[in-house]
Design a protein around this motif. Structure first.
Motif, PDB file in Angstrom:
ATOM      1  N   GLU A   2      53.491  45.081  32.866  1.00  0.00           N
ATOM      2  CA  GLU A   2      52.989  44.873  31.505  1.00  0.00           C
ATOM      3  C   GLU A   2      52.166  43.599  31.409  1.00  0.00           C
ATOM      4  O   GLU A   2      51.168  43.564  30.692  1.00  0.00           O
ATOM      5  N   ASP A   3      52.579  42.562  32.137  1.00  0.00           N
ATOM      6  CA  ASP A   3      51.803  41.319  32.129  1.00  0.00           C
ATOM      7  C   ASP A   3      50.391  41.557  32.635  1.00  0.00           C
ATOM      8  O   ASP A   3      49.418  41.040  32.079  1.00  0.00           O
ATOM      9  N   TYR A   4      50.271  42.335  33.698  1.00  0.00           N
ATOM     10  CA  TYR A   4      48.951  42.636  34.243  1.00  0.00           C
ATOM     11  C   TYR A   4      48.095  43.396  33.234  1.00  0.00           C
ATOM     12  O   TYR A   4      46.926  43.078  33.036  1.00  0.00           O
ATOM     13  N   LEU A   5      48.679  44.403  32.606  1.00  0.00           N
ATOM     14  CA  LEU A   5      47.923  45.183  31.621  1.00  0.00           C
ATOM     15  C   LEU A   5      47.478  44.307  30.456  1.00  0.00           C
ATOM     16  O   LEU A   5      46.345  44.417  29.973  1.00  0.00           O
ATOM     17  N   GLU A   6      48.370  43.429  30.029  1.00  0.00           N
ATOM     18  CA  GLU A   6      48.046  42.516  28.928  1.00  0.00           C
ATOM     19  C   GLU A   6      46.897  41.583  29.321  1.00  0.00           C
ATOM     20  O   GLU A   6      45.951  41.387  28.560  1.00  0.00           O
ATOM     21  N   VAL A   7      46.965  41.030  30.515  1.00  0.00           N
ATOM     22  CA  VAL A   7      45.928  40.110  30.984  1.00  0.00           C
ATOM     23  C   VAL A   7      44.594  40.831  31.157  1.00  0.00           C
ATOM     24  O   VAL A   7      43.546  40.322  30.758  1.00  0.00           O
ATOM     25  N   ILE A   8      44.625  42.021  31.740  1.00  0.00           N
ATOM     26  CA  ILE A   8      43.392  42.783  31.913  1.00  0.00           C
ATOM     27  C   ILE A   8      42.759  43.057  30.553  1.00  0.00           C
ATOM     28  O   ILE A   8      41.554  42.872  30.363  1.00  0.00           O
ATOM     29  N   ASP A  22      39.557  37.166  38.596  1.00  0.00           N
ATOM     30  CA  ASP A  22      39.870  36.690  37.246  1.00  0.00           C
ATOM     31  C   ASP A  22      41.368  36.770  36.986  1.00  0.00           C
ATOM     32  O   ASP A  22      41.978  35.838  36.453  1.00  0.00           O
ATOM     33  N   ILE A  23      41.950  37.895  37.333  1.00  0.00           N
ATOM     34  CA  ILE A  23      43.381  38.117  37.096  1.00  0.00           C
ATOM     35  C   ILE A  23      44.205  37.126  37.908  1.00  0.00           C
ATOM     36  O   ILE A  23      45.149  36.521  37.403  1.00  0.00           O
ATOM     37  N   SER A  24      43.827  36.950  39.160  1.00  0.00           N
ATOM     38  CA  SER A  24      44.528  36.000  40.034  1.00  0.00           C
ATOM     39  C   SER A  24      44.506  34.597  39.440  1.00  0.00           C
ATOM     40  O   SER A  24      45.531  33.917  39.375  1.00  0.00           O
ATOM     41  N   SER A  33      48.638  39.834  46.001  1.00  0.00           N
ATOM     42  CA  SER A  33      49.616  40.360  45.041  1.00  0.00           C
ATOM     43  C   SER A  33      48.911  41.099  43.917  1.00  0.00           C
ATOM     44  O   SER A  33      49.379  42.147  43.458  1.00  0.00           O
ATOM     45  N   VAL A  34      47.790  40.552  43.470  1.00  0.00           N
ATOM     46  CA  VAL A  34      47.009  41.194  42.413  1.00  0.00           C
ATOM     47  C   VAL A  34      46.489  42.547  42.910  1.00  0.00           C
ATOM     48  O   VAL A  34      46.619  43.559  42.222  1.00  0.00           O
ATOM     49  N   THR A  35      45.926  42.563  44.099  1.00  0.00           N
ATOM     50  CA  THR A  35      45.389  43.801  44.663  1.00  0.00           C
ATOM     51  C   THR A  35      46.475  44.864  44.780  1.00  0.00           C
ATOM     52  O   THR A  35      46.251  46.029  44.425  1.00  0.00           O
ATOM     53  N   LYS A  36      47.642  44.471  45.229  1.00  0.00           N
ATOM     54  CA  LYS A  36      48.757  45.414  45.363  1.00  0.00           C
ATOM     55  C   LYS A  36      49.134  46.003  44.005  1.00  0.00           C
ATOM     56  O   LYS A  36      49.321  47.217  43.867  1.00  0.00           O
ATOM     57  N   MET A  37      49.223  45.169  42.984  1.00  0.00           N
ATOM     58  CA  MET A  37      49.585  45.644  41.649  1.00  0.00           C
ATOM     59  C   MET A  37      48.473  46.517  41.070  1.00  0.00           C
ATOM     60  O   MET A  37      48.750  47.537  40.435  1.00  0.00           O
ATOM     61  N   LEU A  38      47.226  46.146  41.298  1.00  0.00           N
ATOM     62  CA  LEU A  38      46.114  46.945  40.779  1.00  0.00           C
ATOM     63  C   LEU A  38      46.115  48.340  41.398  1.00  0.00           C
ATOM     64  O   LEU A  38      45.855  49.325  40.705  1.00  0.00           O
ATOM     65  N   TYR A  49      40.357  51.561  39.007  1.00  0.00           N
ATOM     66  CA  TYR A  49      40.099  50.401  39.849  1.00  0.00           C
ATOM     67  C   TYR A  49      39.246  50.802  41.041  1.00  0.00           C
ATOM     68  O   TYR A  49      39.594  51.702  41.790  1.00  0.00           O
ATOM     69  N   THR A  50      38.123  50.139  41.173  1.00  0.00           N
ATOM     70  CA  THR A  50      37.269  50.306  42.343  1.00  0.00           C
ATOM     71  C   THR A  50      37.158  48.935  42.991  1.00  0.00           C
ATOM     72  O   THR A  50      36.777  47.960  42.329  1.00  0.00           O
ATOM     73  N   LYS A  51      37.502  48.864  44.261  1.00  0.00           N
ATOM     74  CA  LYS A  51      37.491  47.591  44.975  1.00  0.00           C
ATOM     75  C   LYS A  51      36.132  46.899  44.831  1.00  0.00           C
ATOM     76  O   LYS A  51      35.087  47.544  44.927  1.00  0.00           O
ATOM     77  N   TYR A  52      36.183  45.593  44.576  1.00  0.00           N
ATOM     78  CA  TYR A  52      35.014  44.738  44.406  1.00  0.00           C
ATOM     79  C   TYR A  52      34.203  45.029  43.135  1.00  0.00           C
ATOM     80  O   TYR A  52      33.054  44.634  43.032  1.00  0.00           O
ATOM     81  N   ARG A  53      34.797  45.748  42.206  1.00  0.00           N
ATOM     82  CA  ARG A  53      34.142  46.007  40.926  1.00  0.00           C
ATOM     83  C   ARG A  53      35.103  45.680  39.801  1.00  0.00           C
ATOM     84  O   ARG A  53      36.283  45.462  39.991  1.00  0.00           O
ATOM     85  N   GLY A  54      34.611  45.719  38.605  1.00  0.00           N
ATOM     86  CA  GLY A  54      35.452  45.463  37.445  1.00  0.00           C
ATOM     87  C   GLY A  54      36.484  46.553  37.224  1.00  0.00           C
ATOM     88  O   GLY A  54      36.413  47.641  37.798  1.00  0.00           O
ATOM     89  N   LEU A  55      37.427  46.246  36.394  1.00  0.00           N
ATOM     90  CA  LEU A  55      38.523  47.154  36.082  1.00  0.00           C
ATOM     91  C   LEU A  55      38.342  47.730  34.692  1.00  0.00           C
ATOM     92  O   LEU A  55      37.777  47.076  33.818  1.00  0.00           O
ATOM     93  N   LYS A  56      38.878  48.892  34.503  1.00  0.00           N
ATOM     94  CA  LYS A  56      38.846  49.519  33.192  1.00  0.00           C
ATOM     95  C   LYS A  56      40.215  50.130  32.932  1.00  0.00           C
ATOM     96  O   LYS A  56      40.730  50.892  33.749  1.00  0.00           O
TER      97      LYS A  56
END
Length: 130
Positions: A2-8, A22-24, A33-38, A49-56
């Motif tokens: 939930e923290d990750y979703l909130e931050v994103i 940004d998230i890190s 750790s961020v990559t694993k959670m994403l 999530y697409t590696k090396y691109r933004g998240l949606k």
């Protein structure tokens, strides 16, 4: 999670996008750790999530992020009303927002609304010496 979703959600609102870096930086978490959670959030359907691109965030991810942000806001509002210092309230909210039962949250919102609509009662509470 939930923290990750909130931050994103917050980063997308602030910058228009969120990257793993940004998230890190925002969460003070190591990039692996961020990559694993994403990857997990992507697999579970919370984000695209697409590696090396933004998240949606997907609709599912946005709903959870919005719910957490609303809880956060409502809890801060309650703590402010009862006179808890802002820095303390923020720390407390971070621990509570992910664990509070929805029924408890509903009652807390109701109580906060009641206090706001009864300024004399709130004044008496703030003046009380227990």
């Amino acid at each position: 999670m939930e923290d990750y979703l909130e931050v994103i959600s917050e980063l997308v609102e602030l910058k228009g996008y969120a990257s793993p870096t940004d998230i890190s930086n925002y969460m003070d978490v190591r990039p692996p750790s961020v990559t694993k959670m994403l990857r997990r959030l992507d697999a579970d359907g919370y984000l695209e999530y697409t590696k090396y691109r933004g998240l949606k965030l997907t609709l599912k991810g946005m709903n959870i992020a919005n719910d957490i942000r609303q809880k956060h806001s409502d809890l801060l509002d309650f703590f402010e009303i009862i006179g808890v210092d802002g820095s303390i309230a923020n720390k407390d909210v971070e621990g509570i927002e992910h664990h509070i039962n929805p029924k408890t949250m509903k009652q807390l919102r109701k109580f906060t609304t009641f206090l706001k609509s009864n300024p004399d009662l709130l004044y008496s509470f703030n003046r009380a010496r227990f």
